[in-house]
Design an enzyme around this catalytic site. Structure first.
Site, mmCIF file in Angstrom:
data_model
loop_
_atom_site.group_PDB
_atom_site.id
_atom_site.type_symbol
_atom_site.label_atom_id
_atom_site.label_comp_id
_atom_site.label_asym_id
_atom_site.label_seq_id
_atom_site.Cartn_x
_atom_site.Cartn_y
_atom_site.Cartn_z
ATOM 1 N N GLU A 181 -9.758 -1.114 5.139
ATOM 2 C CA GLU A 181 -10.339 -0.737 6.427
ATOM 3 C C GLU A 181 -11.567 -1.605 6.749
ATOM 4 O OE1 GLU A 181 -8.764 1.126 8.353
ATOM 5 O OE2 GLU A 181 -8.243 3.085 7.542
ATOM 6 N N HIS A 199 -7.372 -3.701 10.149
ATOM 7 C CA HIS A 199 -7.155 -3.510 8.710
ATOM 8 C C HIS A 199 -5.926 -4.271 8.235
ATOM 9 C CE1 HIS A 199 -4.722 0.506 9.322
ATOM 10 N NE2 HIS A 199 -3.887 -0.480 9.117
ATOM 11 N N ASN A 220 -7.361 -1.686 14.282
ATOM 12 C CA ASN A 220 -8.780 -1.907 13.932
ATOM 13 C C ASN A 220 -8.985 -3.108 13.012
ATOM 14 O OD1 ASN A 220 -7.783 -0.986 11.525
ATOM 15 N ND2 ASN A 220 -9.212 0.715 11.285
ATOM 16 N N ASP A 272 0.825 -1.209 0.000
ATOM 17 C CA ASP A 272 0.000 0.000 0.000
ATOM 18 C C ASP A 272 0.859 1.259 0.000
ATOM 19 O OD1 ASP A 272 0.952 -0.283 2.564
ATOM 20 O OD2 ASP A 272 -0.993 -0.541 3.515
HETATM 21 C C1 GLP Z 1 -0.439 0.707 8.460
HETATM 22 C C2 GLP Z 1 -0.247 -0.113 7.176
HETATM 23 C C3 GLP Z 1 -0.499 -1.561 7.415
HETATM 24 C C4 GLP Z 1 0.150 -1.993 8.704
HETATM 25 C C5 GLP Z 1 -0.577 -1.337 9.834
HETATM 26 C C6 GLP Z 1 -0.018 -1.656 11.212
HETATM 27 O O1 GLP Z 1 -1.494 1.590 8.403
HETATM 28 N N1 GLP Z 1 -1.053 0.323 6.104
HETATM 29 O O2 GLP Z 1 -0.011 -2.311 6.306
HETATM 30 O O3 GLP Z 1 0.064 -3.378 8.865
HETATM 31 O O4 GLP Z 1 -0.685 0.051 9.665
HETATM 32 O O5 GLP Z 1 1.032 -0.831 11.549
HETATM 33 P P1 GLP Z 1 1.997 -1.122 12.764
HETATM 34 O O6 GLP Z 1 2.806 -2.285 12.360
HETATM 35 O O7 GLP Z 1 2.818 0.135 12.909
HETATM 36 O O8 GLP Z 1 1.148 -1.398 13.939
#
Ligand code: GLP
Length: 240
Positions: free
Chosen positions: A142, A137, A135, A67
């Protein structure tokens, strides 16, 4: 699904690195789906260490990122483009021509997403490394995203904007949209390795383990035939 529960973040990172290195040694031209966020940083450090110790060769590996914010320039230190080069690609011998990341600055985001989806279909991802949002995702799919969703432009939820804005110097500068590989496309990967660390991920992991629920998009991964979940004690604290 196979669940590997380890003590802490460092062990999660080491376990994931060893799985990935093993797969690269079996197939040197592996197509890997990479993700961003805090979760895979330890894994990327381990991969760099192993590369420097000549334990892994990335010269034929292909990468496809999951992404990107929209709109955002590659040079922006908050772009996932910048993140990947800074935290992994600049330190290993992956070929630039084998790296695929969304252009978050495209004038035509819908076309960008269609082209990205085609690129993934042409190559097919061998292993998708994936994290999960608080959440539930995955990528930027989302809550409420459909199981069969394709690569597309999405609006970020209030919760994601709040959580992710901590990475931005000026929290108001966080883009409110993103380009993401869809859930249906993620599920198309031959193998998925999901990483989660910390108590704030426990509810999402519990849902993944127990039932399919669009409120936690990560739970759609239950349907995948080759899913390995590597979690630390805190992320697994709500599992029976
Ligand atoms: C981001 C990314 C995700 C990632 C998630 C968790 O928004 N788009 O691909 O898995 O958040 O992030 P973190 O690993 O910092 O908790």
């Amino acid at each position: 699904m196979k669940i590997i529960q380890v003590e802490n973040y460092n062990q999660m990172s080491k376990e994931a690195a060893s799985l990935l290195i093993d797969e690269i040694s079996k197939n040197p031209s592996l197509a890997i789906g990479f993700c961003t966020g805090g979760t895979p940083l330890g894994l990327y450090k381990e991969l760099i260490k192993s590369y420097k110790n000549k334990k892994v060769d990335f010269s034929m590996v292909k990468s496809f990122n999951l992404d990107e914010y929209y709109p955002i320039k590659k040079s922006n230190t908050n772009s996932f483009y910048y993140y990947m080069f800074h935290n992994l690609f600049n330190h290993i011998n992956i070929k630039k021509t084998n790296i695929h990341i969304f252009n978050g600055d495209s004038k035509n985001p819908d076309r960008e997403c269609l082209d990205y989806e085609k690129k993934i279909k042409r190559n097919s991802i061998d292993i998708q490394i994936i994290g999960v949002g608080v959440n539930g995702h995955i990528g930027f799919n989302e809550p409420g995203s459909f199981f069969a969703s394709k690569t597309r432009k999405v609006k970020l939820s209030k919760q994601t904007l709040k959580i992710n804005s901590k990475y931005f110097k000026n929290s108001k500068k966080i883009p409110t949209y993103a380009l993401t590989v869809g859930i249906g496309t993620i599920i198309g990967a031959k193998k998925i390795i999901l990483l989660a660390s910390g108590k704030n991920k426990a509810a999402a992991i519990k849902c993944l383990y127990e039932r399919e629920d669009p409120c936690f998009p990560v739970s759609f991964l239950r349907k995948h035939k080759d899913l390995t979940v590597i979690i630390d004690k805190k992320a697994g604290s709500l599992l029976k």
